[in-house]
Design a protein around this motif. Structure first.
Motif, PDB file in Angstrom:
ATOM      1  N   GLY A 152       0.887  -1.227  -0.054  1.00  6.88           N
ATOM      2  CA  GLY A 152       0.113   0.064  -0.030  1.00  6.88           C
ATOM      3  C   GLY A 152       0.913   1.161  -0.037  1.00  6.88           C
ATOM      4  O   GLY A 152       2.119   1.187   0.006  1.00  6.88           O
ATOM      5  N   LEU A 153      -0.045   2.369   0.073  1.00 10.76           N
ATOM      6  CA  LEU A 153       0.839   3.648   0.095  1.00 10.76           C
ATOM      7  C   LEU A 153       0.558   4.274   1.298  1.00 10.76           C
ATOM      8  O   LEU A 153      -0.793   4.434   1.798  1.00 10.76           O
ATOM      9  N   GLU A 157      -6.702   3.349   5.894  1.00 15.25           N
ATOM     10  CA  GLU A 157      -6.625   3.429   7.035  1.00 15.25           C
ATOM     11  C   GLU A 157      -6.326   4.919   7.638  1.00 15.25           C
ATOM     12  O   GLU A 157      -5.517   5.574   6.936  1.00 15.25           O
ATOM     13  N   ILE A 158      -6.673   5.513   8.488  1.00 12.05           N
ATOM     14  CA  ILE A 158      -6.753   6.932   8.984  1.00 12.05           C
ATOM     15  C   ILE A 158      -6.346   6.647  10.554  1.00 12.05           C
ATOM     16  O   ILE A 158      -6.894   6.280  11.238  1.00 12.05           O
ATOM     17  N   ARG A 159      -5.218   7.403  10.867  1.00 13.94           N
ATOM     18  CA  ARG A 159      -4.957   7.796  12.151  1.00 13.94           C
ATOM     19  C   ARG A 159      -4.628   9.157  12.383  1.00 13.94           C
ATOM     20  O   ARG A 159      -3.780   9.951  11.594  1.00 13.94           O
ATOM     21  N   SER A 163      -4.861   0.811   0.127  1.00  4.12           N
ATOM     22  CA  SER A 163      -4.417  -0.101  -0.745  1.00  4.12           C
ATOM     23  C   SER A 163      -5.817  -0.400  -1.416  1.00  4.12           C
ATOM     24  O   SER A 163      -6.896   0.010  -0.818  1.00  4.12           O
ATOM     25  N   GLY A 164      -5.899  -1.055  -2.462  1.00  7.05           N
ATOM     26  CA  GLY A 164      -6.994  -1.353  -3.088  1.00  7.05           C
ATOM     27  C   GLY A 164      -7.562  -0.375  -4.003  1.00  7.05           C
ATOM     28  O   GLY A 164      -6.781   0.313  -4.539  1.00  7.05           O
ATOM     29  N   ASN A 165      -8.916  -0.392  -4.270  1.00  8.54           N
ATOM     30  CA  ASN A 165      -9.471   0.492  -5.276  1.00  8.54           C
ATOM     31  C   ASN A 165     -10.153   1.714  -4.446  1.00  8.54           C
ATOM     32  O   ASN A 165     -11.149   2.050  -4.532  1.00  8.54           O
ATOM     33  N   TYR A 166      -8.965   2.656  -4.102  1.00  9.19           N
ATOM     34  CA  TYR A 166      -9.233   3.643  -3.088  1.00  9.19           C
ATOM     35  C   TYR A 166      -9.188   5.135  -3.898  1.00  9.19           C
ATOM     36  O   TYR A 166      -9.598   6.129  -3.277  1.00  9.19           O
ATOM     37  N   PHE A 167      -9.155   5.298  -5.294  1.00 11.20           N
ATOM     38  CA  PHE A 167      -8.847   6.615  -5.894  1.00 11.20           C
ATOM     39  C   PHE A 167     -10.140   7.496  -5.716  1.00 11.20           C
ATOM     40  O   PHE A 167      -9.832   8.586  -5.513  1.00 11.20           O
ATOM     41  N   SER A 168     -11.365   6.897  -5.766  1.00  5.01           N
ATOM     42  CA  SER A 168     -12.589   7.813  -5.599  1.00  5.01           C
ATOM     43  C   SER A 168     -12.555   8.266  -4.358  1.00  5.01           C
ATOM     44  O   SER A 168     -12.938   9.505  -4.007  1.00  5.01           O
TER      45      SER A 168
END
Length: 89
Positions: free
Chosen positions: A2-3, A50-52, A63-68
């Motif tokens: 992931g990024l 994920e957000i912290r 990661s995954g299809n998160y662009f939208s």
């Protein structure tokens, strides 16, 4: 794989940024455990976003299809908190 990035913003209190994150449960599948929020679906797209909360902003790993969701997230973040500085981790 992931990024990971931090999104630096100026917020007044932890409660203010927590409330901002919790509002995503209206538009996305959001889960909270301890100090980590996880978005697993947005507009039918599966992802792990994920957000912290960190000092002066948010740490995000995705990661995954998160662009939208990323576009929506940044639009909301800058709309509420103004300027956003993005740093790769």
């Amino acid at each position: 794989m992931g990024l990971a990035q931090t999104f630096k913003v100026e917020y007044q209190s932890t409660e203010e940024i927590q409330s901002f994150i919790n509002n995503f449960n209206k538009t996305a599948r959001l889960h909270y455990e301890k100090d980590l929020w996880t978005v697993s679906e947005f507009e039918g797209c599966k992802m792990m976003f994920e957000i912290r909360i960190v000092s002066r902003g948010l740490y995000c790993h995705r990661s995954g299809n998160y662009f939208s969701f990323l576009g929506y997230f940044l639009e909301q973040l800058s709309g509420v908190f103004g300027a956003v500085t993005i740093e790769d981790v």
